[in-house]
Scaffold this motif. Structure first.
Motif, mmCIF file in Angstrom:
data_model
loop_
_atom_site.group_PDB
_atom_site.id
_atom_site.type_symbol
_atom_site.label_atom_id
_atom_site.label_comp_id
_atom_site.label_asym_id
_atom_site.label_seq_id
_atom_site.Cartn_x
_atom_site.Cartn_y
_atom_site.Cartn_z
ATOM 1 N N GLY A 41 -2.272 21.299 -8.247
ATOM 2 C CA GLY A 41 -3.300 21.222 -7.218
ATOM 3 C C GLY A 41 -4.560 20.478 -7.641
ATOM 4 O O GLY A 41 -5.426 20.199 -6.811
ATOM 5 N N ALA A 42 -4.689 20.159 -8.929
ATOM 6 C CA ALA A 42 -5.932 19.554 -9.423
ATOM 7 C C ALA A 42 -5.976 18.065 -9.092
ATOM 8 O O ALA A 42 -4.947 17.397 -9.084
ATOM 9 N N SER A 43 -7.172 17.556 -8.812
ATOM 10 C CA SER A 43 -7.304 16.115 -8.564
ATOM 11 C C SER A 43 -8.405 15.530 -9.447
ATOM 12 O O SER A 43 -9.450 16.162 -9.667
ATOM 13 N N LEU A 44 -8.162 14.312 -9.942
ATOM 14 C CA LEU A 44 -9.147 13.638 -10.792
ATOM 15 C C LEU A 44 -10.448 13.395 -10.026
ATOM 16 O O LEU A 44 -11.534 13.455 -10.594
ATOM 17 N N ARG A 45 -10.314 13.160 -8.725
ATOM 18 C CA ARG A 45 -11.502 12.905 -7.902
ATOM 19 C C ARG A 45 -12.421 14.127 -7.884
ATOM 20 O O ARG A 45 -13.642 14.008 -8.039
ATOM 21 N N THR A 46 -11.811 15.330 -7.708
ATOM 22 C CA THR A 46 -12.623 16.552 -7.678
ATOM 23 C C THR A 46 -13.277 16.806 -9.038
ATOM 24 O O THR A 46 -14.434 17.203 -9.130
ATOM 25 N N ILE A 47 -12.499 16.575 -10.100
ATOM 26 C CA ILE A 47 -13.044 16.781 -11.440
ATOM 27 C C ILE A 47 -14.199 15.810 -11.690
ATOM 28 O O ILE A 47 -15.257 16.185 -12.204
ATOM 29 N N ALA A 48 -14.008 14.548 -11.270
ATOM 30 C CA ALA A 48 -15.058 13.547 -11.446
ATOM 31 C C ALA A 48 -16.323 13.965 -10.684
ATOM 32 O O ALA A 48 -17.438 13.880 -11.212
ATOM 33 N N GLY A 49 -16.123 14.469 -9.466
ATOM 34 C CA GLY A 49 -17.259 14.925 -8.674
ATOM 35 C C GLY A 49 -18.022 16.041 -9.366
ATOM 36 O O GLY A 49 -19.250 16.016 -9.465
ATOM 37 N N ALA A 50 -17.279 17.025 -9.887
ATOM 38 C CA ALA A 50 -17.912 18.161 -10.559
ATOM 39 C C ALA A 50 -18.633 17.719 -11.833
ATOM 40 O O ALA A 50 -19.658 18.298 -12.217
ATOM 41 N N ALA A 51 -18.095 16.697 -12.505
ATOM 42 C CA ALA A 51 -18.712 16.234 -13.752
ATOM 43 C C ALA A 51 -19.813 15.204 -13.478
ATOM 44 O O ALA A 51 -20.536 14.818 -14.398
ATOM 45 N N GLY A 52 -19.931 14.764 -12.228
ATOM 46 C CA GLY A 52 -20.951 13.769 -11.890
ATOM 47 C C GLY A 52 -20.652 12.391 -12.452
ATOM 48 O O GLY A 52 -21.565 11.671 -12.864
ATOM 49 N N VAL A 53 -19.380 12.023 -12.504
ATOM 50 C CA VAL A 53 -19.011 10.688 -13.009
ATOM 51 C C VAL A 53 -18.039 10.022 -12.036
ATOM 52 O O VAL A 53 -17.492 10.671 -11.141
ATOM 53 N N ASP A 54 -17.810 8.749 -12.249
ATOM 54 C CA ASP A 54 -16.844 8.027 -11.443
ATOM 55 C C ASP A 54 -15.427 8.344 -11.942
ATOM 56 O O ASP A 54 -15.211 8.454 -13.147
ATOM 57 N N PRO A 55 -14.451 8.516 -11.010
ATOM 58 C CA PRO A 55 -13.074 8.802 -11.457
ATOM 59 C C PRO A 55 -12.560 7.765 -12.464
ATOM 60 O O PRO A 55 -11.785 8.110 -13.361
ATOM 61 N N ALA A 56 -13.023 6.508 -12.328
ATOM 62 C CA ALA A 56 -12.553 5.460 -13.250
ATOM 63 C C ALA A 56 -12.926 5.794 -14.695
ATOM 64 O O ALA A 56 -12.217 5.434 -15.638
#
Lengths: 210, 210
Positions: A41-56
């Motif tokens: 269920g995890a997405s890199l986009r959500t993790i990037a959002g929570a960390a305040g960084v770009d998914p790239a």
């Protein structure tokens, strides 16, 4: 820890307070998200959002979602070294040394989050179970000269792994009292005899039943 | 088990092969979905889709998402009765009886999925941990006359709970070999001495340290 100022700039440029701060912020966000949503269920986009960084930037630092997941489970070598040293103790002190080094891994801030994430993930999904399965069985057996020398060494390693993982689940994850509330030394004292017996006392079975 | 024919009619009318079949199909889908997505990430709509029923039918049978979640963790009374009886065994046989009844709960098809779901959920989320915390500590203590009689009974119950949950995690969830591959009788024989000692042998601490 990375500062949380100027999130929009950070999101656009991927620059935070240096690479190691950014890497750590991504790991913190990833552990939390994997624990909550599971691997699938995890997405890199959500993790990037929570960390305040770009998914790239996650791809830049870690590669794929799989690689990022593996990185959240990494235990620093100095922590695993302490476990290895415990397993090479003199045979009558090995039980206590092992319990202490193992519970230390759960209490040391350098490894506590990784161990927690590993066990949570391993129990929630088969995908993550491989790593923990290896640690609790094969790796424990292979790291203990005392167990390698015995024909029933693998059974002993699995029994020890079973008890140790249960203590951690009860104390750190499910928080069963009083084992969650007792101080570390008391828990070590209480659990050492059972672990020491699995290491060195005769088992109630013949070695051939392995 | 409910039949899976005519899913579109079933979805529209909520009728399947009788109420108990439908209820069971919803529970099966719910356990799977809660295990995969966690409590927070789970949706009644997805569960309804997987079970081939209308979401309204889930509310009809179970009420809220919270109630449905609680229902996935229910263990049939005949299974918990066996555990209770084990805890009332004669004191020198109680270790074996307890290990056997406990592992039986993990192997009996009537309870295996509920127990698995309970432990997975309890380790993944604090919300679900209360139930397991109670079972492994307070309830184990309260159900064993042998432990109720001792000033250190709660510590003993927590140590027993820690070992038992670890055996189940290693054998049924993470599948650590050889403990996952051994037959049930062998595992009972191997683990009984440690459990029996936590029940009746002197602890390495004074009771006051509880």
């Amino acid at each position: 820890m990375a500062s949380s100022t100027e999130p929009s700039t950070a999101q656009r440029t991927g620059r935070r307070s240096g690479d190691s701060g950014t890497r750590e912020a991504i790991l913190v966000a990833a552990r939390e998200h994997f624990a909550k949503s599971g691997y699938a269920g995890a997405s890199l986009r959500t993790i990037a959002g929570a960390a305040g960084v770009d998914p790239a930037l996650i791809r830049h630092f870690f590669g794929s979602k799989d690689d990022l997941f593996a990185a959240t489970l990494e235990i620093p070598p100095e922590v695993t070294d302490r476990l290895g040293q415990a397993l090479e103790s003199a045979s009558d002190g090995i039980g206590e040394a092992l319990v202490r080094a193992y519970l230390g891994m759960w209490e040391d801030p350098a490894s506590a989050e990784s161990v927690r994430a590993m066990v949570r993930s391993a129990i929630a999904s088969d995908k993550a179970a491989d790593r923990l399965r290896g640690l609790l069985g094969e790796q424990l057996h292979a790291s203990a000269p005392l167990l390698l020398d015995r024909p029933d060494g693998r059974v002993r390693a699995a029994l020890i792994g079973s008890h140790l993982i249960g203590i951690a689940v009860a104390r750190y994850l499910v928080r069963v009292d009083p084992i969650a509330a007792l101080d570390l030394d008391t828990v070590v004292t209480l659990c050492t005899p059972a672990i020491q017996r699995y290491l060195t006392a005769p088992l109630p079975l013949e070695p051939s039943s392995e």
